[in-house]
Design a protein around this motif. Structure first.
Motif, PDB file in Angstrom:
ATOM      1  N   LEU A 266     -47.588  20.494  -0.563  1.00 36.94           N
ATOM      2  CA  LEU A 266     -47.701  20.766   0.864  1.00 36.94           C
ATOM      3  C   LEU A 266     -47.355  19.540   1.710  1.00 36.94           C
ATOM      4  N   THR A 267     -46.779  19.798   2.861  1.00 38.90           N
ATOM      5  CA  THR A 267     -46.609  18.760   3.865  1.00 38.90           C
ATOM      6  C   THR A 267     -47.760  18.897   4.855  1.00 38.90           C
ATOM      7  N   MET A 268     -48.641  17.926   4.882  1.00 44.14           N
ATOM      8  CA  MET A 268     -49.845  18.002   5.707  1.00 44.14           C
ATOM      9  C   MET A 268     -49.678  17.180   6.976  1.00 44.14           C
ATOM     10  N   THR A 269     -50.316  17.638   8.031  1.00 49.82           N
ATOM     11  CA  THR A 269     -50.400  16.825   9.236  1.00 49.82           C
ATOM     12  C   THR A 269     -51.334  15.649   8.970  1.00 49.82           C
ATOM     13  N   GLU A 270     -51.315  14.665   9.832  1.00 54.93           N
ATOM     14  CA  GLU A 270     -52.190  13.514   9.647  1.00 54.93           C
ATOM     15  C   GLU A 270     -53.657  13.932   9.659  1.00 54.93           C
ATOM     16  N   LYS A 271     -53.982  14.871  10.536  1.00 55.33           N
ATOM     17  CA  LYS A 271     -55.369  15.333  10.613  1.00 55.33           C
ATOM     18  C   LYS A 271     -55.760  16.102   9.357  1.00 55.33           C
ATOM     19  N   GLU A 272     -54.874  16.986   8.898  1.00 54.31           N
ATOM     20  CA  GLU A 272     -55.145  17.732   7.669  1.00 54.31           C
ATOM     21  C   GLU A 272     -55.315  16.778   6.492  1.00 54.31           C
ATOM     22  N   ARG A 273     -54.408  15.788   6.396  1.00 51.94           N
ATOM     23  CA  ARG A 273     -54.478  14.831   5.300  1.00 51.94           C
ATOM     24  C   ARG A 273     -55.797  14.066   5.325  1.00 51.94           C
ATOM     25  N   GLY A 274     -56.270  13.717   6.495  1.00 53.20           N
ATOM     26  CA  GLY A 274     -57.525  12.993   6.604  1.00 53.20           C
ATOM     27  C   GLY A 274     -58.701  13.809   6.088  1.00 53.20           C
ATOM     28  N   PHE A 275     -58.783  15.071   6.517  1.00 55.48           N
ATOM     29  CA  PHE A 275     -59.863  15.936   6.037  1.00 55.48           C
ATOM     30  C   PHE A 275     -59.737  16.202   4.540  1.00 55.48           C
TER      31      PHE A 275
END
Length: 393
Positions: A266-275
């Motif tokens: 998956l390509t995650m957003t910065e916020k998604e990656r943080g969580f």
């Protein structure tokens, strides 16, 4: 094996998580099959949860599912982790557990939580408001009164009145204080949020008042535990849940569990990656040796008498292998009762210590509802990221 681990019970909470490509009914059947497998491995309890309107969770009616689990097993204790008391009338909850205890005597636990749902839509559908959780202490007192026949309504809860169904309070924050003042066993998480959990346990013990249900504090710590042949393999078991939690925090809905391989691409957003990365940190996971070390530390720090494992993952074979490995770490004794046969101890009114798990001798019902030998408290310093997020819908 560590004497600390040897003196600790191990139990499981399964939330009937749905998986991509599999429907809700199959998740419920998976739950029942898992209970049978864990009984054979010697786990002490098997609990199911209550969630409403959550796409990634099929377990919406815990007492109904608990009945199915109890009917499909013969020794393991069965209960709820938990029934969210603000969602229900206490008389109905007492009656449901009275029926369960009557059908499966000596095997039923009543785990109770205070959540009123994740979203405004769910609360509206339930006819509840988020402030209803503030009345939990009074609701708890009312519920327990039905079992003792102390209601001032003139109504009697049948068949619950006079039965001893061990109550547990699922807690984060204020719930620990409520459990202590009520003199009830505490179930607290999350193991990954260690400092907050330990503060809650300290508050619980400080506030504990002996009751008809429990004469001493009893602490169950809850969280994900993953055991595999390597640390990387154990971490992969945690990936699907970590992503689902990250997705829920960024999109407002809790999805079915994806395979770990799909998450890796998956390509995650910065916020998604943080969580997501946060969701992978702090769990007890790794090889059997690594998990044994981690468990010994958290049990010593918390003084817990029991560990409730809440692991969910896409890979069912990997999950069962993890539980097999954990059973070896814990030195669990495999159940020996024939399938579908209620052991004589259950008919004799044996309390929670008379179930599975090879831990201690049976005790008379009512003497220690949590089923804990009183000498087992280790020196003290207690089911998303919190137990509430894991158990409440």
């Amino acid at each position: 094996m560590s004497s600390v681990i040897a003196g600790t019970r191990f139990s499981v909470l399964d939330r009937s998580r749905t998986r991509e490509g599999h429907d809700g009914p199959s998740a419920l059947r998976d739950t029942v099959r898992l209970a049978q497998d864990l009984e054979a491995l010697g786990y002490h309890r098997f609990w199911v949860s209550e969630h409403h309107g959550v796409p990634g969770v099929a377990g919406s009616a815990p007492t109904v599912l608990a009945a199915a689990v109890a009917a499909a097993t013969s020794r393991i204790r069965v209960g709820t982790g938990g029934v969210m008391l603000p969602n229900h009338q206490s008389l109905v909850v007492a009656e449901q557990f009275g029926v369960l205890e009557s059908l499966f005597p000596g095997r039923i636990d009543m785990g109770l939580g205070r959540s009123v749902g994740f979203t405004d839509g769910v609360r509206k559908a339930l006819g509840r408001d988020k402030h209803d959780a503030e009345d939990f202490a009074a609701q708890l007192t009312e519920l327990l009164g039905w079992f003792r026949g102390t209601s001032d309504t003139g109504v009697r809860a049948r068949p619950a009145e006079g039965l001893a169904v061990p109550p547990f309070v699922l807690a984060v924050g204020e719930g620990a204080t409520i459990a202590g003042r009520a003199g009830l066993p505490l179930v607290i998480g999350d193991i990954k949020g260690r400092e907050k959990m330990l503060r809650g346990i300290d508050e619980y013990r400080a506030e504990f008042r002996p009751s008809a249900w429990s004469t001493e504090p009893y602490v169950v710590i809850a969280g994900s535990i993953a055991v595999a042949g390597s640390e990387d393999a154990a971490r992969r078991l945690l990936v699907p849940e970590a992503w689902s939690m990250a997705y829920s925090r960024t999109h407002g809905t809790f999805p079915p569990l994806p395979p770990a391989e799909r998450v890796a691409g998956l390509t995650m957003t910065e916020k998604e990656r943080g969580f997501y990365e946060s969701g992978l940190r702090g769990h007890v996971h790794g090889t059997e040796e690594q998990v044994a070390d981690g468990l010994e530390r958290v049990i010593k720090e918390s003084g817990a008498q029991e560990v409730l494992v809440t692991t969910s993952t896409y890979d069912r074979a990997g999950l069962l292998d993890s539980f097999r490995r954990l059973a070896r770490v814990a030195g669990l004794t495999a159940a020996r009762a024939p399938a579908h046969e209620v052991p004589p101890a259950a008919h004799a009114g044996i309390g929670p210590d008379g179930g599975a798990g090879g831990r201690g001798a049976p005790v008379a019902r009512g003497t220690n509802p949590a089923g804990a030998p009183r000498s087992q408290v280790v020196a003290s310093a207690s089911v998303g990221g919190s137990l509430a997020a894991r158990t409440a819908g």
